[in-house]
Design a protein around this motif. Structure first.
Motif, PDB file in Angstrom:
ATOM      1  N   ILE A  82      80.917  35.727  57.524  1.00 48.98           N
ATOM      2  CA  ILE A  82      80.648  34.406  58.255  1.00 48.98           C
ATOM      3  C   ILE A  82      82.553  34.454  58.488  1.00 48.98           C
ATOM      4  CG2 ILE A  82      80.543  32.201  57.967  1.00 48.98           C
ATOM      5  CD1 ILE A  82      78.333  32.558  56.019  1.00 48.98           C
ATOM      6  N   LEU A  83      83.390  33.885  57.923  1.00 45.44           N
ATOM      7  CA  LEU A  83      84.973  33.815  58.874  1.00 45.44           C
ATOM      8  C   LEU A  83      85.093  35.143  59.869  1.00 45.44           C
ATOM      9  CD1 LEU A  83      86.744  32.571  55.637  1.00 45.44           C
ATOM     10  CD2 LEU A  83      86.046  30.720  56.885  1.00 45.44           C
ATOM     11  N   THR A  84      84.657  35.488  60.319  1.00 46.81           N
ATOM     12  CA  THR A  84      85.169  36.717  61.651  1.00 46.81           C
ATOM     13  C   THR A  84      84.260  35.670  62.079  1.00 46.81           C
ATOM     14  OG1 THR A  84      82.908  38.235  60.668  1.00 46.81           O
ATOM     15  CG2 THR A  84      85.461  38.224  59.580  1.00 46.81           C
ATOM     16  N   LEU A  85      83.377  35.064  62.274  1.00 49.44           N
ATOM     17  CA  LEU A  85      82.729  34.709  63.684  1.00 49.44           C
ATOM     18  C   LEU A  85      83.314  33.795  64.655  1.00 49.44           C
ATOM     19  CD1 LEU A  85      79.150  34.518  61.900  1.00 49.44           C
ATOM     20  CD2 LEU A  85      80.192  36.331  63.209  1.00 49.44           C
ATOM     21  N   SER A  90      71.388  31.283  61.797  1.00 48.87           N
ATOM     22  CA  SER A  90      71.570  31.558  63.305  1.00 48.87           C
ATOM     23  C   SER A  90      73.120  31.815  63.071  1.00 48.87           C
ATOM     24  CB  SER A  90      71.132  31.337  64.021  1.00 48.87           C
ATOM     25  OG  SER A  90      71.325  32.056  65.255  1.00 48.87           O
ATOM     26  N   VAL A  91      73.578  33.087  63.857  1.00 49.22           N
ATOM     27  CA  VAL A  91      75.078  32.480  64.266  1.00 49.22           C
ATOM     28  C   VAL A  91      75.558  32.015  64.562  1.00 49.22           C
ATOM     29  CG1 VAL A  91      76.908  34.541  65.095  1.00 49.22           C
ATOM     30  CG2 VAL A  91      74.992  35.573  63.852  1.00 49.22           C
ATOM     31  N   THR A  92      74.422  31.942  66.513  1.00 51.65           N
ATOM     32  CA  THR A  92      75.062  30.422  67.486  1.00 51.65           C
ATOM     33  C   THR A  92      74.532  29.753  67.234  1.00 51.65           C
ATOM     34  OG1 THR A  92      73.525  31.745  68.688  1.00 51.65           O
ATOM     35  CG2 THR A  92      75.990  32.877  68.304  1.00 51.65           C
ATOM     36  N   ARG A  93      73.209  29.074  67.048  1.00 55.62           N
ATOM     37  CA  ARG A  93      72.655  28.272  66.637  1.00 55.62           C
ATOM     38  C   ARG A  93      72.181  27.319  65.273  1.00 55.62           C
ATOM     39  NH1 ARG A  93      67.105  29.068  68.004  1.00 55.62           N
ATOM     40  NH2 ARG A  93      67.642  31.610  67.525  1.00 55.62           N
ATOM     41  N   THR A  94      72.929  25.973  65.701  1.00 58.40           N
ATOM     42  CA  THR A  94      71.908  25.208  64.375  1.00 58.40           C
ATOM     43  C   THR A  94      70.096  25.748  64.334  1.00 58.40           C
ATOM     44  OG1 THR A  94      73.425  23.903  64.712  1.00 58.40           O
ATOM     45  CG2 THR A  94      71.838  23.134  63.816  1.00 58.40           C
ATOM     46  N   GLY A 114      77.814  42.797  56.529  1.00 61.20           N
ATOM     47  CA  GLY A 114      77.360  41.563  56.423  1.00 61.20           C
ATOM     48  C   GLY A 114      76.598  41.280  57.271  1.00 61.20           C
ATOM     49  N   LEU A 115      76.378  41.322  58.322  1.00 55.92           N
ATOM     50  CA  LEU A 115      75.002  41.245  58.751  1.00 55.92           C
ATOM     51  C   LEU A 115      73.640  41.763  57.657  1.00 55.92           C
ATOM     52  CD1 LEU A 115      73.018  39.717  61.253  1.00 55.92           C
ATOM     53  CD2 LEU A 115      73.617  42.158  62.590  1.00 55.92           C
ATOM     54  N   ALA A 116      73.788  42.753  57.581  1.00 56.16           N
ATOM     55  CA  ALA A 116      73.096  43.639  56.690  1.00 56.16           C
ATOM     56  C   ALA A 116      72.797  42.626  55.892  1.00 56.16           C
ATOM     57  CB  ALA A 116      72.773  45.033  56.800  1.00 56.16           C
TER      58      ALA A 116
END
Length: 127
Positions: A123-126, A61-65, A47-49
């Motif tokens: 995305i839903l796993t995050l 970003s995964v964690t930041r807007t 998924g990331l790749a």
């Protein structure tokens, strides 16, 4: 008078120790949360790749807007909703506007429906 001064010093020392303990605990909690996110991202490298390959990370970003919402925030918003993966896959493929602010997300017409579903599932796993 000396006893009052000593009592004030003990109170100040105790307050400083409590503040330091609180800050250390908060820092530890933040480090644990970051480790959890890293583990989630790494647990589904496909998924990331795919997100990196399809330039999703140019706006997200995964964690930041960033330009778009943090993917972790998207996961949290749609967690537990029965049709979340198909809804997000549709939004990824067709684009969207107004859901997360004024910046529209363009359609990703280069993605196959399977790739859009893979990204949505990742995305839903995050959360």
């Amino acid at each position: 008078m000396k006893q009052k001064s000593q009592a004030k010093n003990k109170t100040a020392t105790l307050a400083a120790a409590l503040t330091l303990t609180f800050l250390l605990a908060a820092s530890h909690a933040q480090a644990q949360a970051q480790t959890q996110v890293q583990t989630q991202v790494q647990s589904s490298p496909g998924g990331l790749a795919l997100a990196q390959q399809q330039n999703c990370m140019s706006c997200h970003s995964v964690t930041r807007t960033f330009m778009g919402p943090a993917l972790r925030d998207v996961a949290t918003k749609y967690a537990g909703k029965p049709e979340a993966q198909s809804y997000l896959a549709h939004k990824i493929a067709e684009g969207s506007s107004g859901v997360w602010g004024v910046v529209p997300m363009p359609a990703n017409t280069q993605l196959s429906p399977g790739q859009a579903a893979t990204l949505a599932g990742w995305i839903l796993t995050l959360k």
